[in-house]
Structure formats: C-alpha cells, structure tokens
Design a protein around this motif. Structure first.
Motif, PDB file in Angstrom:
ATOM      1  N   GLN A 476       0.826  -1.212   0.000  1.00 47.72           N
ATOM      2  CA  GLN A 476       0.000   0.000   0.000  1.00 47.72           C
ATOM      3  C   GLN A 476       0.858   1.260   0.000  1.00 47.72           C
ATOM      4  OE1 GLN A 476      -3.436   0.267  -0.173  1.00 47.72           O
ATOM      5  NE2 GLN A 476      -2.879   2.399  -0.512  1.00 47.72           N
ATOM      6  N   GLN A 477       1.948   1.242   0.750  1.00 41.93           N
ATOM      7  CA  GLN A 477       2.832   2.411   0.816  1.00 41.93           C
ATOM      8  C   GLN A 477       3.478   2.686  -0.542  1.00 41.93           C
ATOM      9  OE1 GLN A 477       2.858   4.483   3.091  1.00 41.93           O
ATOM     10  NE2 GLN A 477       4.688   5.723   2.818  1.00 41.93           N
ATOM     11  N   CYS A 478       3.832   1.622  -1.267  1.00 39.54           N
ATOM     12  CA  CYS A 478       4.411   1.801  -2.608  1.00 39.54           C
ATOM     13  C   CYS A 478       3.418   2.483  -3.534  1.00 39.54           C
ATOM     14  CB  CYS A 478       4.816   0.448  -3.195  1.00 39.54           C
ATOM     15  SG  CYS A 478       6.252  -0.300  -2.409  1.00 39.54           S
ATOM     16  N   THR A 479       2.165   2.037  -3.501  1.00 40.29           N
ATOM     17  CA  THR A 479       1.154   2.661  -4.372  1.00 40.29           C
ATOM     18  C   THR A 479       0.824   4.079  -3.925  1.00 40.29           C
ATOM     19  OG1 THR A 479      -0.601   1.614  -3.050  1.00 40.29           O
ATOM     20  CG2 THR A 479       0.145   0.432  -5.004  1.00 40.29           C
ATOM     21  N   LEU A 482       3.529   6.229  -5.280  1.00 44.25           N
ATOM     22  CA  LEU A 482       3.374   6.273  -6.738  1.00 44.25           C
ATOM     23  C   LEU A 482       2.335   7.310  -7.148  1.00 44.25           C
ATOM     24  CD1 LEU A 482       4.497   4.750  -9.206  1.00 44.25           C
ATOM     25  CD2 LEU A 482       2.571   3.183  -9.010  1.00 44.25           C
ATOM     26  N   SER A 483       1.285   7.412  -6.371  1.00 40.49           N
ATOM     27  CA  SER A 483       0.185   8.332  -6.727  1.00 40.49           C
ATOM     28  C   SER A 483       0.477   9.772  -6.333  1.00 40.49           C
ATOM     29  CB  SER A 483      -1.114   7.871  -6.056  1.00 40.49           C
ATOM     30  OG  SER A 483      -0.971   7.887  -4.638  1.00 40.49           O
ATOM     31  N   GLN A 484       1.575  10.017  -5.608  1.00 41.14           N
ATOM     32  CA  GLN A 484       1.882  11.377  -5.145  1.00 41.14           C
ATOM     33  C   GLN A 484       2.636  12.197  -6.177  1.00 41.14           C
ATOM     34  OE1 GLN A 484       3.935  10.778  -1.453  1.00 41.14           O
ATOM     35  NE2 GLN A 484       2.097  10.001  -0.385  1.00 41.14           N
ATOM     36  N   GLY A 485       2.920  11.597  -7.322  1.00 42.11           N
ATOM     37  CA  GLY A 485       3.579  12.353  -8.396  1.00 42.11           C
ATOM     38  C   GLY A 485       5.017  12.691  -8.117  1.00 42.11           C
ATOM     39  N   SER A 486       5.807  11.721  -7.658  1.00 41.63           N
ATOM     40  CA  SER A 486       7.223  11.941  -7.380  1.00 41.63           C
ATOM     41  C   SER A 486       8.022  11.949  -8.683  1.00 41.63           C
ATOM     42  CB  SER A 486       7.724  10.835  -6.447  1.00 41.63           C
ATOM     43  OG  SER A 486       7.347   9.566  -6.936  1.00 41.63           O
ATOM     44  N   LYS A 487       9.351  11.993  -8.557  1.00 37.60           N
ATOM     45  CA  LYS A 487      10.210  12.051  -9.733  1.00 37.60           C
ATOM     46  C   LYS A 487      10.048  10.801 -10.590  1.00 37.60           C
ATOM     47  CE  LYS A 487      13.820  14.900  -7.599  1.00 37.60           C
ATOM     48  NZ  LYS A 487      15.246  14.945  -7.197  1.00 37.60           N
ATOM     49  N   ILE A 488      10.337  10.971 -11.886  1.00 38.06           N
ATOM     50  CA  ILE A 488      10.157   9.852 -12.826  1.00 38.06           C
ATOM     51  C   ILE A 488      11.003   8.654 -12.410  1.00 38.06           C
ATOM     52  CG2 ILE A 488      10.696   9.090 -15.168  1.00 38.06           C
ATOM     53  CD1 ILE A 488       9.613  11.667 -16.210  1.00 38.06           C
ATOM     54  N   GLN A 489      12.247   8.880 -11.983  1.00 34.70           N
ATOM     55  CA  GLN A 489      13.130   7.772 -11.598  1.00 34.70           C
ATOM     56  C   GLN A 489      12.539   6.983 -10.426  1.00 34.70           C
ATOM     57  OE1 GLN A 489      17.145   8.798 -10.175  1.00 34.70           O
ATOM     58  NE2 GLN A 489      17.939   7.269 -11.599  1.00 34.70           N
ATOM     59  N   THR A 490      11.954   7.694  -9.472  1.00 31.76           N
ATOM     60  CA  THR A 490      11.315   7.034  -8.328  1.00 31.76           C
ATOM     61  C   THR A 490      10.121   6.210  -8.774  1.00 31.76           C
ATOM     62  OG1 THR A 490      12.007   8.818  -6.842  1.00 31.76           O
ATOM     63  CG2 THR A 490      10.193   7.417  -6.101  1.00 31.76           C
ATOM     64  N   ARG A 491       9.265   6.819  -9.625  1.00 33.89           N
ATOM     65  CA  ARG A 491       8.060   6.115 -10.066  1.00 33.89           C
ATOM     66  C   ARG A 491       8.401   4.892 -10.922  1.00 33.89           C
ATOM     67  NH1 ARG A 491       4.560  10.332 -12.969  1.00 33.89           N
ATOM     68  NH2 ARG A 491       6.480  11.537 -13.080  1.00 33.89           N
ATOM     69  N   VAL A 492       9.410   5.018 -11.772  1.00 36.23           N
ATOM     70  CA  VAL A 492       9.820   3.874 -12.601  1.00 36.23           C
ATOM     71  C   VAL A 492      10.314   2.730 -11.717  1.00 36.23           C
ATOM     72  CG1 VAL A 492      11.550   3.062 -14.254  1.00 36.23           C
ATOM     73  CG2 VAL A 492      10.338   5.206 -14.676  1.00 36.23           C
ATOM     74  N   GLY A 493      11.102   3.078 -10.686  1.00 34.38           N
ATOM     75  CA  GLY A 493      11.605   2.045  -9.776  1.00 34.38           C
ATOM     76  C   GLY A 493      10.469   1.329  -9.054  1.00 34.38           C
ATOM     77  N   LEU A 494       9.497   2.107  -8.547  1.00 27.34           N
ATOM     78  CA  LEU A 494       8.368   1.510  -7.830  1.00 27.34           C
ATOM     79  C   LEU A 494       7.501   0.649  -8.758  1.00 27.34           C
ATOM     80  CD1 LEU A 494       7.351   4.548  -5.586  1.00 27.34           C
ATOM     81  CD2 LEU A 494       8.266   2.358  -4.792  1.00 27.34           C
ATOM     82  N   LEU A 495       7.286   1.125  -9.982  1.00 25.64           N
ATOM     83  CA  LEU A 495       6.478   0.355 -10.935  1.00 25.64           C
ATOM     84  C   LEU A 495       7.170  -0.953 -11.318  1.00 25.64           C
ATOM     85  CD1 LEU A 495       5.145   3.276 -13.165  1.00 25.64           C
ATOM     86  CD2 LEU A 495       3.724   1.641 -11.892  1.00 25.64           C
ATOM     87  N   ASN A 518      -6.376   1.988  -6.634  1.00 24.54           N
ATOM     88  CA  ASN A 518      -5.264   1.624  -7.526  1.00 24.54           C
ATOM     89  C   ASN A 518      -5.669   1.549  -8.992  1.00 24.54           C
ATOM     90  OD1 ASN A 518      -3.438   1.546  -5.453  1.00 24.54           O
ATOM     91  ND2 ASN A 518      -3.626  -0.668  -5.109  1.00 24.54           N
ATOM     92  N   VAL A 519      -6.780   0.876  -9.292  1.00 24.29           N
ATOM     93  CA  VAL A 519      -7.186   0.729 -10.702  1.00 24.29           C
ATOM     94  C   VAL A 519      -7.545   2.077 -11.325  1.00 24.29           C
ATOM     95  CG1 VAL A 519      -8.909  -0.288 -12.254  1.00 24.29           C
ATOM     96  CG2 VAL A 519      -7.865  -1.678 -10.455  1.00 24.29           C
ATOM     97  N   PRO A 520      -8.345   2.930 -10.658  1.00 25.46           N
ATOM     98  CA  PRO A 520      -8.608   4.262 -11.241  1.00 25.46           C
ATOM     99  C   PRO A 520      -7.324   5.066 -11.483  1.00 25.46           C
ATOM    100  CG  PRO A 520     -10.165   3.814  -9.486  1.00 25.46           C
ATOM    101  CD  PRO A 520      -9.160   2.707  -9.441  1.00 25.46           C
TER     102      PRO A 520
END
Length: 898
Positions: A476-479, A482-495, A518-520
């Motif tokens: 849940q913390q990862c998602t 992810l939804s907070q709009g962090s840097k691209i490198q951070t989001r790519v790593g989490l995804l 999550n789905v929306p």
C-alpha cells in the motif's frame, strides 16, 4: 609507388634536392658495392636519414634493405642497421609533437609502407627467421619491426605468421630471453599478435604462455610490479577474453590458484602508486573475464568453484572490508566479487557469512547496502553495490528468504541496536533521493525474482508511517508514493518493483486490487495524453494493469478479468492500451539495459531500466496483449483447459513419483540379489574347500592309524610341537575358525533373505489399482498399466530367484552339517591318537633307561673279569660291541621313524 609520390608532394617541407641525391647515391652503393664495409656504411647513413626523410628513404631504399636482409645475414651489424631503418620507415612513433594533419599523414605512410613490405609474404617469413638469431643487434630491432607491422596491418600480418611453419613458436621463445628489454618487447609483440585472433590465441596458450607470463608477473612483484606486469596482464586478457577454449585450459592447468597472491595487498598506509592501481585493476578484470555472465554457464561455474577453493574469493572479500583502498579499486573489487558469487550457491553462502571488522561486527551485505542508499557516496560505487546485491540473490532462494525475513515483524530487532538489510532497503525506498528510491526498489525486486513464496511473505510487511496512525502494508505504501507524483526515476523504480511482485502471484494481485484507488489511478495515467518524458511511466502503468488482468484469479467480484477489460475498452481503448504498453520496449534505454546484467550507467539520469526487468517485459508483453483481446468465453475455456491440464499434470506427477519409487526399490532388490548371488558363489567355494580339507583329513587319519601300528612295534616317540602326519595344531584351530565363519555367513544369508522377502511383499502391496487412474487419458493409463505389469512380472521373477537361493541354502546347510559331523569324528580320533602317542613315548623312555642300565652292568662285569685275570676273547668283545652297535642302530632307526 606512384601513390606515395602524391603523399610526398603534399608535404609542406620535403627533403632538399641535395638530400634526395644523397639518399639515391647511398641506395646505389648498397645495391652495387662489392665490399661489405661499403654497404654497411651506406645502410648506416640511410638509417640516420630515415627519421627526418622517411618518405624518400622508404620509396628508394626499401627494396635494397630487404635484399640486404636476404644476402648479408652473416654480418649482424648491417642486418641491425637495415632492420632499424625499416622500423623508422614503417613505425608511426614520433618523439616530437606533430600537428593533426601531419599525424594523419604519418599514419597513412606507415600503413602504405607496411602494405608494400608484406605484399611479398616471404618478407615476413624472413623476419621471423631473423628473430632466431641470438645477437642483440639483430633480435631486438627485429622484434620492434614485426610489432610495428602488426600495429599497422594486424589481420594481414597475423595470417602470414599463422601459415608460417613454427611462426608462433619462434615468437614465444622471446619470453624466455634472459635480456629483459627483448623479453618485455616480446610481450608487446605477442599483444599485437594475439589481438582478435582466436586461432593464434589458442596456439600461444598451448605454447605454455600462461606459465611464462605468470612467472614474469611473480618475478616482477605481482601488483607492486612495474609496467611489465601491466603488459603481461593485457596479454593474458587477449588470450582469455571471449576464448572459451583458453579459459578452460587456464582453469584445468590450475592457474586460477596462482592468481590469489595478486590480491594480498595488506594494509596500505603509505599510499598506492598509479602503476599499482593500474595493475590491480587489470588483475580484477582478468578474474571477471573467467566468471563473466556471458561465458557458458558450466565454464563460469567451474571457475567460481576453483576461486572459492583456493581462497581467491575470501581474499577479494578481505579487500572489500579493508580500509585505505582507492575508490576505483574498491568499486572494481565489488564488481569482481559480484560475478564470482553470481549463481553459485556455495559462494553466495560464504558471502552471506562475511562480516565487516567493526564493533559489533556487521554483515558485509548490510555495510554495502549502507553505501548504496547513501547519496553522498560516488555514483559508480552505488551501482557496483547494487550489482553485488543482485548477484548475491541471483538463483539464490535461500538468500532471498533471508533478506525478506529481515522485514517480517517476527524477526525485526525491537531494541534497535542493529540495522538489517530489509530496513535499509525500506529506508532507501522512501527516502528523498530518487536514486536511492530506484536502487532500493530494484534490489527488493531481485529478492522476489522467480520466488512465489517470498512474494507472498512480503505481503505481511507492515510499516509505521506516523505516530498515532495505524500501520500500512508495504504494498500500500508503494502505491501511495506512486500516486503522489514523485520524480520519474522514483516512479519507474516503484512500478518495476510492483510488476515483479504481482507477476505469477495471484494473491499479490488480489491485495493490489483490494485497494479501490489503484485501478482508477492506473487507468487515469494510461488514458492521459502526456509528454514524451511521461510515456515510459504510462507504459509501465499499462504493464502493471495487464499483469493484474492476466494473473487475476477472479476472487474479487468488482475486479474480475472481464470487468477490468471492459474498463480498459471504455476508459482507454484496447488499441491505445497496447500502444502505451509498447512504449517500454521502444525506449532508447531499454535495449541498453537488456544487453548485460551489470547496471552500468554513465550518469544517474540514465538509470531507468533493470536487466532482469527487461526479461520480464519481453515475457509478458505478448501474453498481456492476447489476454486483452480475448473474450470472456475464451477466458473461461482457457481456465478450464488450465484446470484440466493441472489435474492431468498432478495425476501424471503422482504416477511418475510412484514409478520412480518402484524403480528405486527394484534397483535396490537387484543389488541385493546380486550380492546374494555373490555370497552364494563364495559359500559354494567354501563348501568345496571344506570337502577337500575333510578328504585330506580322512587320508591323514588313515595314514596315522597305519603309522601308529609301526610306531608301537618300534617303540617310537614323537617330540613336542611337531606335526602328526601332516596335521598341525594350528591347522586344527583354523579349521574350527572356518566352521564358525561359515555359520556366521549362514546367519547373515538367512537375515538378508528375510529382508528381501519383506521388501517383495511391500512392493506387491504398493502396486496401484487400475481403477485409480480415472482421469488419465487412455494412452497414459495404458502406459502406466504396462509399466506396472512389467514390475509385477519382474517381482515374480525375483521371487523365483529367491526360492532357488533358498533351496541352494538348504543344500549348503546339509553339506555343512555333514562337514561338522565328520570334523567331530576326526577330532575324537585325533584325541585318541594323541593319548596313544603319549603312552608310546612313555614306554620308549622306560626301555631306553633299561637298556642303558644293562649296558652299564655288562661293562662293569667285563671290567671285573679282566681284573680277576679271566681272559676275554676279542670276538666276544667285538660281538658285544656289534650287539651294542646294533642296539644303537635300532634306536636310531626308531628315532628316524618317529
């Protein structure tokens, strides 16, 4: 040579007219002079002019100089001058700094003159033959000239040397030259010779190059040596890199063990010289050549094993934990240790046990991870630590479990005295440094790679976000981040972490979908028309949503496969979804990451894709595309087919296991049968030997009775400790021991037969009933029945063999009983004979005493008669003497018979 005239005409400052004439005259003297001194002086003069007037001397004198090499070999001085002159013409080595245009012209001249020289291959062969000369003034310039030819036109010169008889062998002799300058330049020559030519590399290796080069490195002081060590290491790299044959030869020759002293660097408080850093860097690279992930797996594995057994891995770990190591050496050591442990369970287990010399001691893995998530550390060092962590977890389910367990509530240290690997990864995952986020996410993804158990275990991890709020799951913390709009490198790593986590794990998919936000979020990200930078994030969101569909077990009614596909068609469009999914593999950094496992990036902004993740994308992109376009009916059919296949697989697996167990039992029974047959043969042999011995004892007994009759007539006696007609006391004892051994063998045979009968009975009971295979296809059922029928038949045959053995055992027992009876009779007879022999001996002793007394009395009476004057005839004396002698002879005969 007209094309050279053009080059000459382009020179800004060519030779003056007088110098050109001088060169021409010198060439004429070389060609026409009959005196050796004149020719020698002319060649010496050409040598002095060849550097300054390289073009003119090359054009006019090359042919004459080659002729000198052919005709004046007896004079080492002129040969040396000619070789030096040719070297000056062909070589591009210039002492002075030249302008760019002049340098290009110089390189062009070198290649053109080289082409002229090797146009006649016999010129190179001639040069090779000159290298056999021991004279320094011939050998050394010859080595330099051949090296220059190889630098100019390597492949062409290599081919000429390769087809030349003993060409490579002649060059290998240079390494054994006692003059260091020739030996060292010989190493440079072999470097140029072996570059990018596998055939020559193999020949050089089999000419004992490894032994000689390692000897030189040792003589020069290993990593503390000078540039000669560097040259030897570069040559070793040429021989081993991308050459599997030479790598195997190196390993089989036990040369890996000789690399260990290279890394015994100790504590360097006095600093490291630039040469030492260079040498150790090349040594580490050489280790990596042997264990490179691109090598055949078997070859890499055997080298890794040898490196652990000889202590080389332990030495590398010592350097990792040492102080005062230069940063670039430490980085390369981490990369090297990574590849030494990659995929090797033994090496990975050892690495997990290494502790840093701190108080209290900390695991090396923890210390390294501290550097990875520390933004103040150099970028290349952080990349190396990530690679090390990836290699530690590669095909290491045990290590993956240990890492994940440090995050579980039951294993976290409540005192807070020590930090674990899992805590460091979580800290990096949620730090403000985007590079730490990416590295931690990728590292954690590797702890889940191809390990469904750890994917489920990680779902249990709970995080305390803030005081007073309930803990949230790691997923849940990862998602949330992810939804907070962090840097691209951070989001790519989490995804990438989420995609790895959810793939092949329906339970994780259910947990992910259980969060209604999550789905929306994913559909919203995919549906938007964002800039080029955001396209990669859109592609990864499409991949994560596709994984949530493909691995969905339909346990959540609101997020079943069909409903999610309808949502995609409504909100995004299937074609648009597939197009966004394709953004991942079309990204410019995707193909770069897919080439090598090592995360090797020029700068942090290039750190986007992980190598293992590119494999996952390649595997899932096609199946997700198919899943999106499938109808609900096709999905149902596919699910039914999957279930049916799983049932079939389970049944087949059950029967395979059963047959495997029966095969093992049969093999065991066959081995026991073979052992019993062998024992039976041994027992039969023993019985035959016993029968033979019994017959011998009977014969000896009969002889003894006959002999006893003779002995009683002659009053013979038997001295103590001697045999009685061939029967020794020791033999009688041995016979008893053999009988006891035979009894023990019988008992052993009886117990083995009982075990065998029990096994056969169990085997018969374990045979499955035909009706149990209801769900198996007809063909498989028939095959299984056939196997079982064959097993029953083989069991029946085994029983028959055991029955035959039992009958043989009964016969053997009867023979043994008969033998025991005969031996008992013989023993009784022997005891009686011994008593009779004792009595005979006593009688004989008494008779001897009596005879001695009678003789003494006779002698005494004769003496008295002589004293009284009674005459005694000689005949009587001689008769008496004869009687006495006869008596003595009889006694001797009796003694002999005894």
């Amino acid at each position: 040579m007209n094309f050279l005239r053009g080059v000459m005409g382009g020179q800004s400052a060519g030779p003056q007219h007088t110098e050109a004439e001088t060169i021409q005259k010198l060439c004429d003297r070389v060609a026409s002079s009959t005196l050796l001194d004149d020719r020698r002086n002319a060649v010496r003069a050409l040598k002095s002019l060849s550097k300054k007037y390289r073009l003119e001397v090359g054009i006019q004198a090359m042919e004459h100089l080659i002729h000198v090499l052919q005709t004046d070999r007896s004079d080492s001085e002129i040969i040396g001058y000619a070789l030096d002159t040719l070297y000056n013409i062909i070589s591009n080595d210039e002492e002075e700094e030249l302008e760019e245009n002049s340098t290009r012209q110089s390189e062009d001249l070198g290649s053109q003159f080289t082409e002229i020289f090797i146009k006649q291959p016999e010129n190179v062969t001639l040069l090779l033959s000159l290298l056999e000369e021991f004279d320094f003034h011939v050998r050394w310039p010859g080595v330099r000239l051949l090296t220059s030819l190889l630098k100019q036109l390597g492949p062409q010169v290599q081919q000429i040397i390769l087809v030349s008889p003993m060409g490579v062998s002649r060059l290998m002799d240079l390494l054994a030259d006692s003059r260091e300058v020739i030996r060292n330049d010989g190493v440079l020559l072999l470097q140029a010779l072996t570059r990018s030519n596998a055939a020559i590399q193999k020949i050089v290796a089999f000419e004992n190059a490894f032994e000689r080069l390692l000897d030189i490195i040792t003589e020069e002081g290993n990593s503390d040596g000078g540039i000669v060590v560097e040259d030897c290491l570069l040559l070793l790299q040429n021989l081993l890199k991308n050459n599997n044959s030479n790598q195997n030869f190196f390993k089989e020759g036990s040369y890996i063990q000789r690399m260990k002293p290279w890394f015994e660097v100790g504590d360097e408080n006095s600093g490291w010289s630039a040469q030492k850093v260079t040498n150790l860097h090349l040594m580490l690279q050489l280790v990596r050549v042997l264990v490179s992930p691109t090598n055949p797996p078997g070859a890499t594995s055997s080298c890794q094993k040898a490196m652990f057994q000889c202590g080389l891995l332990q030495q590398l770990c010592t350097i990792l934990m040492a102080t005062g190591i230069p940063a670039d050496i430490l980085t390369e050591t981490i990369n090297t240790a990574s590849e030494v442990i990659r995929g090797s369970q033994v090496n990975q287990d050892y690495f997990a046990s290494v502790n840093a010399p701190s108080n209290p001691p900390r695991p090396a893995i923890v210390v390294l991870l501290m550097s990875m998530v520390n933004e103040r550390q150099p970028f290349v060092l952080r990349c190396a630590v990530l690679y090390c962590f990836q290699c530690f977890l590669y095909k290491n389910q045990k290590g993956q479990g240990e890492i994940v367990s440090t995050l579980l509530p039951s294993t976290i240290d409540a005192t807070g005295n020590s930090v674990s690997a899992g805590q460091l990864l979580c800290g990096g995952l949620f730090s403000t440094d985007s590079l730490s986020n990416w590295c931690a996410a990728v590292a954690l993804a590797h702890a889940l790679q191809e390990n469904a158990t750890q994917k489920e275990q990680l779902l249990r991890v709970q995080l305390a976000t803030s005081i007073g709020n309930p803990p949230v799951s790691l997923l849940q913390q990862c998602t949330n981040i992810l939804s907070q709009g962090s840097k691209i490198q951070t989001r790519v790593g989490l995804l990438m972490l989420l995609c790895t986590w959810l793939s092949n794990c329906p339970i994780a998919v259910t947990h992910f979908l259980h969060n209604s936000a999550n789905v929306p979020f994913l559909t919203g990200q995919i549906a938007e028309n964002l800039g080029e930078e955001e396209q990669l994030v859109q592609g990864l969101c499409a991949l994560l949503l596709g994984i949530s569909i493909y691995f969905n077990d339909n346990s959540l009614e609101n997020y079943m496969k069909e409903k999610l596909k309808q949502l995609i068609e409504k909100r995004i469009g299937k074609e648009n979804f597939i197009e966004k999914l394709g953004f991942i593999s079309k990204h410019e950094l995707y193909s770069r990451a897919s080439q090598k496992p090592q995360p090797n990036f020029p700068s942090p902004e290039y750190m986007i894709f992980d190598h293992e993740f590119t494999k996952l994308v390649k595997e899932l992109e096609g199946v997700i595309t198919k899943a999106i376009y499938k109808s609900s009916e096709e999905d149902k059919k596919e699910e039914e087919v999957k279930k049916t296949l799983e049932q079939h697989d389970n049944i087949v697996t059950h029967y395979k296991n059963m047959i495997r167990e029966q095969d093992l039992q049969l093999e065991d029974l066959k081995q026991q049968l073979s052992t019993l047959k062998c024992q039976n043969e041994q027992l039969q042999t023993a019985v035959t030997q016993q029968a033979s011995q019994i017959q011998q004892h009977k014969d000896q007994y009969n002889l003894l009775k006959v002999q006893l009759g003779k002995d009683s007539r002659h009053h013979g006696s038997h001295p103590d400790g001697t045999q009685v007609n061939g029967i020794q006391p020791e033999e009688s004892s041995g016979l008893r021991e053999e009988i006891e051994e035979l009894k023990r063998n019988q008992e052993l045979l009886r117990s083995q037969l009982a075990e065998k009968e029990s096994l056969i009975e169990n085997l018969a009971k374990s045979v499955p009933v035909q009706g149990d295979s209801g769900h198996v296809s007809a063909a498989k059922a028939t095959d299984v029945e056939g196997r079982l029928s064959a097993l029953l038949q083989e069991t029946k045959e085994l029983k028959n063999e055991i029955k035959a053995l039992s009958e043989e055992r009964t016969a053997i027992k009867e023979q043994l009983d008969s033998s025991n009876s005969t031996i008992a009779i013989l023993q009784n007879e022997k005891d009686k004979l011994e008593l009779e022999i004792t009595d005979s001996k006593k009688e004989q002793d008494d008779l001897l005493v009596l005879l001695a007394d009678q003789d003494q009395k006779i002698l005494s009476l004769k003496s008295k008669l002589k004293t009284l004057g009674h005459p005694i005839e000689e005949d009587e004396e001689s008769g008496d003497q004869d009687d006495e002698d006869d008596d003595n002879d009889d006694c001797d005969k009796d003694q002999d018979q005894i």
